[in-house]
Design an enzyme around this catalytic site. Structure first.
Site, short mmCIF file in Angstrom:
data_model
loop_
_atom_site.label_atom_id
_atom_site.label_comp_id
_atom_site.label_asym_id
_atom_site.label_seq_id
_atom_site.Cartn_x
_atom_site.Cartn_y
_atom_site.Cartn_z
N VAL A 229 -6.10 4.48 -6.02
CA VAL A 229 -5.00 4.97 -5.17
C VAL A 229 -5.23 6.44 -4.79
O VAL A 229 -4.83 6.88 -3.70
CB VAL A 229 -3.64 4.76 -5.89
N ASP A 230 -5.92 7.18 -5.63
CA ASP A 230 -6.25 8.59 -5.33
C ASP A 230 -7.08 8.64 -4.05
O ASP A 230 -6.79 9.41 -3.11
CB ASP A 230 -7.06 9.15 -6.51
N ASN B 299 -6.79 12.60 -11.18
CA ASN B 299 -7.46 13.04 -12.42
C ASN B 299 -7.25 14.55 -12.54
O ASN B 299 -6.75 15.18 -11.62
CB ASN B 299 -8.95 12.69 -12.40
N ASP C 211 0.86 -1.19 0.00
CA ASP C 211 0.00 0.00 0.00
C ASP C 211 0.90 1.24 0.00
O ASP C 211 1.64 1.47 0.96
CB ASP C 211 -0.88 -0.04 1.27
N SER D 219 -2.46 4.63 -14.39
CA SER D 219 -3.42 4.40 -15.48
C SER D 219 -3.90 2.97 -15.64
O SER D 219 -4.71 2.69 -16.53
CB SER D 219 -2.84 4.86 -16.84
N VAL E 258 -8.68 2.28 -13.10
CA VAL E 258 -9.87 2.91 -13.70
C VAL E 258 -9.61 3.32 -15.15
O VAL E 258 -10.46 3.19 -16.02
CB VAL E 258 -10.28 4.16 -12.87
N1 APR Z 1 -1.27 1.50 -3.08
C1 APR Z 1 -0.66 1.20 -4.26
N2 APR Z 1 -1.33 1.00 -5.41
C2 APR Z 1 -2.69 1.09 -5.36
C3 APR Z 1 -3.39 1.40 -4.18
C4 APR Z 1 -2.62 1.60 -3.00
N3 APR Z 1 -3.19 1.90 -1.82
N4 APR Z 1 -4.74 1.43 -4.47
C5 APR Z 1 -4.85 1.12 -5.78
N5 APR Z 1 -3.63 0.92 -6.32
C6 APR Z 1 -3.28 0.56 -7.70
C7 APR Z 1 -4.33 -0.12 -8.52
O1 APR Z 1 -4.39 -1.51 -8.21
C8 APR Z 1 -3.79 0.12 -9.92
O2 APR Z 1 -2.81 -0.86 -10.23
O3 APR Z 1 -3.03 1.76 -8.39
C9 APR Z 1 -3.10 1.47 -9.80
C10 APR Z 1 -3.78 2.64 -10.50
O4 APR Z 1 -5.19 2.45 -10.45
P1 APR Z 1 -6.20 3.68 -10.18
O5 APR Z 1 -6.04 4.11 -8.78
O6 APR Z 1 -7.55 3.22 -10.63
O7 APR Z 1 -5.65 4.85 -11.10
P2 APR Z 1 -5.80 5.09 -12.68
O8 APR Z 1 -6.02 3.83 -13.43
O9 APR Z 1 -4.62 5.94 -13.03
O10 APR Z 1 -7.14 5.95 -12.79
C11 APR Z 1 -7.13 7.25 -12.27
O11 APR Z 1 -9.10 6.84 -10.99
O12 APR Z 1 -9.28 7.05 -8.73
C12 APR Z 1 -9.51 7.69 -9.91
O13 APR Z 1 -9.29 10.02 -9.39
C13 APR Z 1 -8.69 8.93 -10.06
O14 APR Z 1 -9.92 9.63 -11.99
C14 APR Z 1 -8.69 9.08 -11.55
C15 APR Z 1 -8.57 7.64 -12.04
#
Ligand code: APR
Length: 176
Positions: free
Chosen positions: A33-34, A24, A10, A126, A129
């Site tokens: 992760v956001d 975003n 994490d 990326s 989501v």
């Molecule tokens: N620690 C490390 N990695 C994480 C964590 C965490 N706590 N939570 C999620 N992840 C990983 C996910 O498993 C994925 O491999 O982070 C990676 C990126 O996934 P997303 O968080 O969905 O980010 P992204 O694909 O870039 O989409 C961004 O999603 O949350 C929204 O506001 C954000 O609109 C933006 C979009």
């Protein structure tokens, strides 16, 4: 020369100089992760992001265009800073997604180096989501960082943080 590590875990728990948030363009939080970073950091992080977003929107732009990064404090997180970057949404690969993803990694490394931050942790930008294929994204992440740290002595440690085992194996396979 910097060292890089593949870790599973994490990102909000890492005691590094800076962690990267896959945000975003609004910078106003989200899921994935956001959401985890904002939950762990506390409300002051969102307040700072909101101030930055309002200032930048005042200049007619979005808070953070894809491929760029914005550095903020870290609130209650154990790291010192957070760099929020906006990755490309995957549309099949024909709309410059690869170059935009590489630009995210370069922008974050450049911001960290300019801020004198020496250890940086990346999530798999990326690949959640935004739907970027995980293996292709991992290859771009590793290659972009490999080139950058060869030319930039300011960064001493890079962590690629995989949230699950599947992604860790993908990075290991791509690392060769
Ligand atoms: N620690 C490390 N990695 C994480 C964590 C965490 N706590 N939570 C999620 N992840 C990983 C996910 O498993 C994925 O491999 O982070 C990676 C990126 O996934 P997303 O968080 O969905 O980010 P992204 O694909 O870039 O989409 C961004 O999603 O949350 C929204 O506001 C954000 O609109 C933006 C979009």
């Amino acid at each position: 020369m910097a060292v890089w590590e593949l870790v599973q875990g994490d990102i909000t728990r890492l005691r590094v100089d800076v962690i990267v948030n896959a945000a975003n363009s609004s910078l106003l939080g989200g899921g994935g992760v956001d959401g985890a970073i904002h939950r762990a950091a506390g409300p002051q992080l969102l307040a700072e992001c909101r101030r930055i977003a309002e200032a930048r929107r005042g200049c007619g732009g979005v808070a953070c265009p894809p491929g760029e990064g914005v550095i903020t404090g870290a609130g209650r997180l154990p790291c010192k800073k957070v760099i929020h970057t906006v990755g490309p949404v995957w549309h099949g690969g024909g709309q410059g997604e690869g170059e935009l993803l590489a630009a995210c990694y370069r922008s974050c490394l450049r911001l960290a180096e300019e801020a004198g931050l020496r250890s940086i942790a990346f999530p798999s930008i990326s690949t959640g989501v935004y739907g970027y294929p995980k293996a292709e994204a991992a290859a771009i992440a590793l290659e972009t960082v490999r080139v950058f740290i060869r030319e930039t002595p300011g960064i001493s440690r890079v962590l690629f943080v995989c949230y699950d085992r599947e992604n860790l194996e993908i990075y290991r396979n791509q690392e060769g």
